[in-house]
Design a protein around this motif. Structure first.
Motif, short mmCIF file in Angstrom:
data_model
loop_
_atom_site.label_atom_id
_atom_site.label_comp_id
_atom_site.label_asym_id
_atom_site.label_seq_id
_atom_site.Cartn_x
_atom_site.Cartn_y
_atom_site.Cartn_z
N LEU A 92 0.83 -1.21 0.00
CA LEU A 92 0.00 0.00 0.00
C LEU A 92 0.87 1.26 0.00
CD1 LEU A 92 -2.77 -1.00 2.58
CD2 LEU A 92 -2.99 -0.89 0.10
N SER A 93 1.98 1.22 0.73
CA SER A 93 2.85 2.39 0.81
C SER A 93 3.49 2.72 -0.53
CB SER A 93 3.93 2.19 1.86
OG SER A 93 4.90 1.24 1.43
N GLY A 94 3.58 1.72 -1.42
CA GLY A 94 4.20 1.94 -2.73
C GLY A 94 3.21 2.13 -3.86
N ALA A 95 1.95 2.36 -3.52
CA ALA A 95 0.93 2.53 -4.56
C ALA A 95 1.23 3.73 -5.44
CB ALA A 95 -0.45 2.70 -3.91
N ALA A 96 1.04 3.56 -6.74
CA ALA A 96 1.24 4.67 -7.68
C ALA A 96 0.21 5.76 -7.41
CB ALA A 96 1.12 4.16 -9.11
N PRO A 97 0.52 7.02 -7.74
CA PRO A 97 -0.42 8.12 -7.47
C PRO A 97 -1.83 7.88 -8.01
CG PRO A 97 1.70 8.99 -8.12
CD PRO A 97 1.79 7.50 -8.30
N GLY A 98 -1.94 7.24 -9.18
CA GLY A 98 -3.25 7.00 -9.77
C GLY A 98 -4.02 5.85 -9.14
N GLU A 99 -3.39 5.15 -8.18
CA GLU A 99 -4.02 3.99 -7.57
C GLU A 99 -4.40 4.22 -6.11
OE1 GLU A 99 -1.46 0.65 -8.17
OE2 GLU A 99 -2.02 0.44 -10.28
N VAL A 100 -4.27 5.44 -5.64
CA VAL A 100 -4.64 5.75 -4.26
C VAL A 100 -5.40 7.08 -4.24
CG1 VAL A 100 -2.40 6.84 -3.80
CG2 VAL A 100 -3.83 6.09 -1.90
N GLU A 101 -6.47 7.12 -3.48
CA GLU A 101 -7.30 8.32 -3.37
C GLU A 101 -7.43 8.71 -1.90
OE1 GLU A 101 -11.97 9.75 -4.05
OE2 GLU A 101 -11.32 7.70 -4.54
N VAL A 102 -7.23 9.98 -1.61
CA VAL A 102 -7.44 10.49 -0.26
C VAL A 102 -8.93 10.77 -0.11
CG1 VAL A 102 -6.91 12.34 1.38
CG2 VAL A 102 -5.15 11.51 -0.19
N LEU A 103 -9.57 10.13 0.89
CA LEU A 103 -11.02 10.21 1.02
C LEU A 103 -11.48 11.51 1.67
CD1 LEU A 103 -11.76 6.55 2.17
CD2 LEU A 103 -11.96 7.53 -0.12
N ASN A 104 -10.67 12.10 2.51
CA ASN A 104 -11.07 13.31 3.21
C ASN A 104 -10.02 14.37 2.96
OD1 ASN A 104 -12.07 15.28 4.88
ND2 ASN A 104 -11.60 14.23 6.79
N GLN A 105 -10.35 15.40 2.20
CA GLN A 105 -9.38 16.43 1.87
C GLN A 105 -9.16 17.41 3.02
OE1 GLN A 105 -7.52 16.33 -0.75
NE2 GLN A 105 -8.59 14.53 -1.55
N GLU A 106 -10.08 17.44 3.97
CA GLU A 106 -9.91 18.34 5.10
C GLU A 106 -8.86 17.79 6.06
OE1 GLU A 106 -14.57 19.80 5.27
OE2 GLU A 106 -13.48 19.37 7.13
N ASP A 107 -8.16 18.69 6.70
CA ASP A 107 -7.15 18.29 7.67
C ASP A 107 -7.83 17.93 8.98
OD1 ASP A 107 -4.04 19.78 8.88
OD2 ASP A 107 -5.00 17.87 9.30
N THR A 108 -7.86 16.66 9.30
CA THR A 108 -8.50 16.21 10.54
C THR A 108 -7.46 15.91 11.61
OG1 THR A 108 -8.49 13.94 9.69
CG2 THR A 108 -10.49 15.24 9.33
N ALA A 109 -6.44 16.73 11.65
CA ALA A 109 -5.34 16.50 12.59
C ALA A 109 -5.77 16.64 14.05
CB ALA A 109 -4.18 17.45 12.30
N SER A 110 -7.01 17.09 14.29
CA SER A 110 -7.47 17.20 15.68
C SER A 110 -7.40 15.86 16.39
CB SER A 110 -8.91 17.73 15.73
OG SER A 110 -9.78 16.88 15.00
N LYS A 111 -7.53 14.79 15.63
CA LYS A 111 -7.41 13.45 16.23
C LYS A 111 -6.03 13.28 16.84
CE LYS A 111 -5.69 9.18 15.75
NZ LYS A 111 -4.32 8.73 15.38
#
Length: 223
Positions: A92-111
């Protein structure tokens, strides 16, 4: 999908009306700290986990390879299953850019901030209870589920000082209070956990700007 801890989400079968199969792997919250964080060889996996707090979806060849390995995991043999999981995370860490999607564009760093508050609260409580004894960095590292080396890096990053320096600052803060209550420098030195009066005097002057005796006299004059 790779979903970091404490991320609100619906079950992934929500709304589906056809037959399907899920393979779900859940990790303990301290998995990252105890196994991956202290080990340089897991750098790519560590970066993957750091991105996971936004949620990640995988496609294409990466998805096919990971699904195949998930199906092959034999949970009856925990050691082999762990090695298989590490291999999956590496894929998973080596997935090409076109094969991985970030589901939440907002910064949820509050966690992460919340986790830091809980962890730092544990550290502060430990120091408060043990500053007058001999606080053990190995013991507090275990309490917050970090190796000693990882704890020292984490604590320096959070406070901009070493654990020993922080404990000494805490001792000096309490020393001021005791001096203002009329106790002598010698009494205060041992009461807050220092073993050497000369070292206590030198450190107090370095941090506060005056010796304990001068600090105490100055307060008496002012009141």
């Amino acid at each position: 999908m790779l979903i970091g801890p404490d991320i609100p989400h619906l079950n992934f079968d929500y709304g589906l009306e056809t037959e399907y199969k899920q393979i779900v792997v859940q990790l303990k919250p301290d998995f990252l700290e105890t196994l991956i964080m202290p080990t340089a060889e897991f750098g790519n996996i560590r970066a993957l986990f750091e991105r996971s707090y936004k949620g990640l979806a995988f496609y294409g060849e990466t998805r096919e390879r990971v699904v195949k390995r998930l199906r092959e995991l034999n949970m009856e043999h925990p050691f082999e299953a762990l090695l298989g999981l590490l291999e999956i995370f590496q894929l998973l860490s080596g997935a090409a850019p076109g094969e991985v999607e970030v589901l939440n564009q907002e910064d949820t760093a509050s966690k992460w901030l919340l986790n830091d508050k809980v962890r730092m609260g544990t550290i502060y409580d430990y120091v408060n209870e043990n500053y007058d004894k001999e606080p053990d960095v190995n013991e507090i590292a275990g309490k917050v589920h970090l190796s000693t080396a990882a704890f020292c890096r984490y604590f320096k990053r959070q406070t901009k000082m070493t654990f020993t320096a922080f404990v000494n600052q805490y001792r000096l803060s309490n020393a001021k209070t005791l001096l203002l209550q009329g106790k002598s420098a010698n009494e205060v030195c041992y009461e807050v956990g220092f073993e050497s009066v000369s070292y206590f005097n030198r450190l107090f002057k370095k941090v506060v700007g005056v010796t304990p005796a001068v600090f105490r006299r100055g307060y008496k004059i002012n009141v």
